[in-house]
Design a protein around this motif. Structure first.
Motif, PDB file in Angstrom:
ATOM      1  N   MET A   1     -14.096   6.108   6.213  1.00  0.00           N
ATOM      2  CA  MET A   1     -14.183   5.584   4.846  1.00  0.00           C
ATOM      3  C   MET A   1     -13.172   6.300   3.975  1.00  0.00           C
ATOM      4  O   MET A   1     -13.053   7.509   3.984  1.00  0.00           O
ATOM      5  N   ARG A   2     -12.409   5.552   3.169  1.00  0.00           N
ATOM      6  CA  ARG A   2     -11.405   6.174   2.325  1.00  0.00           C
ATOM      7  C   ARG A   2     -12.056   6.920   1.179  1.00  0.00           C
ATOM      8  O   ARG A   2     -13.197   6.655   0.789  1.00  0.00           O
ATOM      9  N   ASN A   3     -11.303   7.876   0.619  1.00  0.00           N
ATOM     10  CA  ASN A   3     -11.789   8.556  -0.564  1.00  0.00           C
ATOM     11  C   ASN A   3     -12.022   7.536  -1.664  1.00  0.00           C
ATOM     12  O   ASN A   3     -11.428   6.457  -1.690  1.00  0.00           O
ATOM     13  N   CYS A   4     -12.819   7.912  -2.645  1.00  0.00           N
ATOM     14  CA  CYS A   4     -13.252   6.965  -3.652  1.00  0.00           C
ATOM     15  C   CYS A   4     -12.088   6.400  -4.448  1.00  0.00           C
ATOM     16  O   CYS A   4     -12.154   5.295  -4.951  1.00  0.00           O
ATOM     17  N   PHE A   5     -10.982   7.143  -4.576  1.00  0.00           N
ATOM     18  CA  PHE A   5      -9.900   6.658  -5.425  1.00  0.00           C
ATOM     19  C   PHE A   5      -9.097   5.540  -4.798  1.00  0.00           C
ATOM     20  O   PHE A   5      -8.230   4.980  -5.452  1.00  0.00           O
ATOM     21  N   VAL A   6      -9.356   5.213  -3.544  1.00  0.00           N
ATOM     22  CA  VAL A   6      -8.658   4.065  -2.967  1.00  0.00           C
ATOM     23  C   VAL A   6      -9.627   3.016  -2.418  1.00  0.00           C
ATOM     24  O   VAL A   6      -9.221   2.101  -1.738  1.00  0.00           O
ATOM     25  N   VAL A   7     -10.897   3.158  -2.719  1.00  0.00           N
ATOM     26  CA  VAL A   7     -11.850   2.134  -2.310  1.00  0.00           C
ATOM     27  C   VAL A   7     -11.456   0.830  -2.991  1.00  0.00           C
ATOM     28  O   VAL A   7     -11.144   0.792  -4.171  1.00  0.00           O
ATOM     29  N   GLY A   8     -11.466  -0.249  -2.249  1.00  0.00           N
ATOM     30  CA  GLY A   8     -11.052  -1.538  -2.789  1.00  0.00           C
ATOM     31  C   GLY A   8      -9.659  -1.898  -2.370  1.00  0.00           C
ATOM     32  O   GLY A   8      -9.191  -2.995  -2.636  1.00  0.00           O
ATOM     33  N   ILE A  84       1.101  14.816   4.603  1.00  0.00           N
ATOM     34  CA  ILE A  84       0.076  15.688   4.023  1.00  0.00           C
ATOM     35  C   ILE A  84      -1.288  15.166   4.469  1.00  0.00           C
ATOM     36  O   ILE A  84      -1.667  14.043   4.120  1.00  0.00           O
ATOM     37  N   PRO A  85      -2.031  15.931   5.281  1.00  0.00           N
ATOM     38  CA  PRO A  85      -3.333  15.438   5.765  1.00  0.00           C
ATOM     39  C   PRO A  85      -4.387  15.462   4.664  1.00  0.00           C
ATOM     40  O   PRO A  85      -4.394  16.337   3.795  1.00  0.00           O
ATOM     41  N   LEU A  86      -5.267  14.488   4.718  1.00  0.00           N
ATOM     42  CA  LEU A  86      -6.399  14.398   3.806  1.00  0.00           C
ATOM     43  C   LEU A  86      -7.688  14.342   4.620  1.00  0.00           C
ATOM     44  O   LEU A  86      -7.667  14.014   5.812  1.00  0.00           O
ATOM     45  N   PRO A  87      -8.818  14.650   4.019  1.00  0.00           N
ATOM     46  CA  PRO A  87     -10.095  14.513   4.735  1.00  0.00           C
ATOM     47  C   PRO A  87     -10.293  13.077   5.218  1.00  0.00           C
ATOM     48  O   PRO A  87      -9.849  12.125   4.579  1.00  0.00           O
ATOM     49  N   GLY A  88     -10.934  12.930   6.354  1.00  0.00           N
ATOM     50  CA  GLY A  88     -11.204  11.608   6.879  1.00  0.00           C
ATOM     51  C   GLY A  88     -10.107  11.044   7.749  1.00  0.00           C
ATOM     52  O   GLY A  88     -10.151   9.874   8.121  1.00  0.00           O
ATOM     53  N   GLY A  89      -9.103  11.871   8.090  1.00  0.00           N
ATOM     54  CA  GLY A  89      -8.035  11.407   8.969  1.00  0.00           C
ATOM     55  C   GLY A  89      -6.964  10.593   8.288  1.00  0.00           C
ATOM     56  O   GLY A  89      -6.215   9.869   8.952  1.00  0.00           O
ATOM     57  N   HIS A  90      -6.832  10.691   6.966  1.00  0.00           N
ATOM     58  CA  HIS A  90      -5.814   9.959   6.234  1.00  0.00           C
ATOM     59  C   HIS A  90      -4.644  10.888   5.915  1.00  0.00           C
ATOM     60  O   HIS A  90      -4.772  12.115   5.944  1.00  0.00           O
ATOM     61  N   ALA A 103       7.131   9.448  -5.081  1.00  0.00           N
ATOM     62  CA  ALA A 103       5.721   9.054  -5.171  1.00  0.00           C
ATOM     63  C   ALA A 103       4.957   9.526  -3.945  1.00  0.00           C
ATOM     64  O   ALA A 103       5.509   9.629  -2.843  1.00  0.00           O
ATOM     65  N   LYS A 104       3.675   9.820  -4.135  1.00  0.00           N
ATOM     66  CA  LYS A 104       2.783  10.200  -3.047  1.00  0.00           C
ATOM     67  C   LYS A 104       1.988   8.963  -2.635  1.00  0.00           C
ATOM     68  O   LYS A 104       1.096   8.516  -3.350  1.00  0.00           O
ATOM     69  N   LEU A 105       2.344   8.388  -1.488  1.00  0.00           N
ATOM     70  CA  LEU A 105       1.704   7.164  -1.021  1.00  0.00           C
ATOM     71  C   LEU A 105       0.862   7.446   0.212  1.00  0.00           C
ATOM     72  O   LEU A 105       1.299   8.146   1.120  1.00  0.00           O
ATOM     73  N   MET A 106      -0.335   6.880   0.245  1.00  0.00           N
ATOM     74  CA  MET A 106      -1.208   7.031   1.399  1.00  0.00           C
ATOM     75  C   MET A 106      -0.779   6.063   2.500  1.00  0.00           C
ATOM     76  O   MET A 106      -0.617   4.863   2.264  1.00  0.00           O
ATOM     77  N   LEU A 107      -0.598   6.578   3.701  1.00  0.00           N
ATOM     78  CA  LEU A 107      -0.242   5.752   4.849  1.00  0.00           C
ATOM     79  C   LEU A 107      -1.380   4.785   5.153  1.00  0.00           C
ATOM     80  O   LEU A 107      -2.523   5.193   5.336  1.00  0.00           O
ATOM     81  N   ASP A 108      -1.061   3.493   5.207  1.00  0.00           N
ATOM     82  CA  ASP A 108      -2.090   2.482   5.441  1.00  0.00           C
ATOM     83  C   ASP A 108      -1.493   1.320   6.227  1.00  0.00           C
ATOM     84  O   ASP A 108      -0.880   0.418   5.658  1.00  0.00           O
ATOM     85  N   THR A 109      -1.674   1.331   7.555  1.00  0.00           N
ATOM     86  CA  THR A 109      -1.152   0.264   8.397  1.00  0.00           C
ATOM     87  C   THR A 109      -1.949  -1.028   8.244  1.00  0.00           C
ATOM     88  O   THR A 109      -1.527  -2.071   8.748  1.00  0.00           O
ATOM     89  N   GLY A 110      -3.074  -0.975   7.563  1.00  0.00           N
ATOM     90  CA  GLY A 110      -3.848  -2.178   7.303  1.00  0.00           C
ATOM     91  C   GLY A 110      -3.435  -2.898   6.044  1.00  0.00           C
ATOM     92  O   GLY A 110      -3.897  -4.000   5.778  1.00  0.00           O
ATOM     93  N   ALA A 196       0.382  16.122  12.044  1.00  0.00           N
ATOM     94  CA  ALA A 196       0.588  15.426  10.767  1.00  0.00           C
ATOM     95  C   ALA A 196       2.035  14.981  10.609  1.00  0.00           C
ATOM     96  O   ALA A 196       2.716  15.325   9.640  1.00  0.00           O
ATOM     97  N   LYS A 197       2.506  14.191  11.573  1.00  0.00           N
ATOM     98  CA  LYS A 197       3.879  13.689  11.528  1.00  0.00           C
ATOM     99  C   LYS A 197       3.896  12.185  11.785  1.00  0.00           C
ATOM    100  O   LYS A 197       3.177  11.672  12.649  1.00  0.00           O
ATOM    101  N   LEU A 198       4.737  11.492  11.034  1.00  0.00           N
ATOM    102  CA  LEU A 198       5.002  10.080  11.253  1.00  0.00           C
ATOM    103  C   LEU A 198       6.365   9.974  11.924  1.00  0.00           C
ATOM    104  O   LEU A 198       7.348  10.517  11.429  1.00  0.00           O
TER     105      LEU A 198
END
Length: 280
Positions: A1-8, A84-90, A103-110, A196-198
């Motif tokens: 589950m993503r952190n609350c700031f990206v839910v939705g 930069i790793p975040l809790p929850g494997g993001h 900008a700091k963008l969260m990796l999201d292949t979905g 933590a590498k892309l």
């Protein structure tokens, strides 16, 4: 589950008559327990293909993107980007947009495309007032977002040009947006979660004739895709013109948006010396 700031915003899907593309991603674990993720199954070592619990596929929704400016990527190079790793494997990637905003963008292949916060869009002066609005399906319901094209997106040594992005009018909290497939689909991709590498590699195979790191077939698909978008948007704009109003005006803006993308693709093809047979 993503952190609350990206839910939705877990998965973005275009609802404005745009089909959803799907691609398989594959993951496996090596002897050291390191998890690898790739979209190219031929890169998976043979000894790991028999795994029952470490080898799997899952859906993503890449969206085509369109090069614009000149700057080639060597066809044999592989680029490792620190995340930069975040809790929850993001993971968060530091991304340079239009050569002017970091900008700091969260990796999201979905996510079908890059999504930016309103704050970052304002810093880039993207002209949202005149941008077409498209409805996106999110975990929180449908959200109308302006559709824009970024001149240049770069992470480390990996870059792509004329990349589509949406601008989220809602608050995105501590992140500046999502790094979706409108950028990532320019490359073959692997994710090293342990370190933590892309890892991004050119789409062209070693020894294959390429143009900006991409085979001729990739260019041909982009021309076909955009030609279809222009025709579809034009038909919709024509159908709504008589009734007028906000929806008709938005349809016309979308037609102009895709016409611009198609023209920039033609200009880019000329600059990289793309043979005529791929420009159709």
């Amino acid at each position: 589950m993503r952190n609350c700031f990206v839910v939705g915003l877990v998965t973005l899907g275009l609802l404005f008559g745009l089909e959803r593309a799907e691609a398989d991603l594959y993951s496996w674990k090596d002897e050291d327990g390191r998890l690898h993720v790739t979209d190219n199954p031929s890169t998976i070592p043979q000894k790991y293909r028999r795994q029952t619990d470490g080898f799997k596929t899952f859906e993503s929704r890449p969206a085509p993107s369109y090069p614009e400016k000149e700057n080639d990527i060597p066809s044999a190079s592989a680029m490792e980007i620190d995340l930069i790793p975040l809790p929850g494997g993001h993971f968060i990637a530091t991304v340079e947009l239009n050569r002017r905003v970091s900008a700091k963008l969260m990796l999201d292949t979905g996510a079908s495309m890059i999504t930016l916060s309103k704050r970052v869009a304002d810093q880039l002066s993207l002209g949202l007032y005149s941008a077409p609005r498209i409805s996106f399906s999110t975990a929180g319901g449908e959200v109308a977002m302006p559709l824009v094209a970024l001149d240049r997106v770069q992470i480390g040594g990996a870059q792509a040009f004329n990349v589509e992005a949406a601008v989220n009018p809602n608050e995105m909290g501590e992140v500046d947006g999502l790094l979706g497939m409108s950028f990532l689909s320019h490359f073959k991709m692997e994710l090293d979660q342990v370190n933590a590498k892309l890892i991004l590699k050119p789409l062209a195979e070693k020894g294959e004739t390429s143009y900006e790191g991409k085979p001729g077939s990739w260019w041909s698909r982009q021309f076909g895709h955009l030609a279809g978008r222009v025709q579809g948007a034009k038909a919709r704009a024509t159908g709504l013109r008589a009734q007028g109003g906000v929806e008709a005006a938005n349809a016309l803006r979308l037609e102009k948006h895709y016409q611009m993308l198609y023209q920039k693709l033609k200009e880019r093809a000329f600059r990289v010396g793309l043979p005529e047979r791929y420009r159709r």
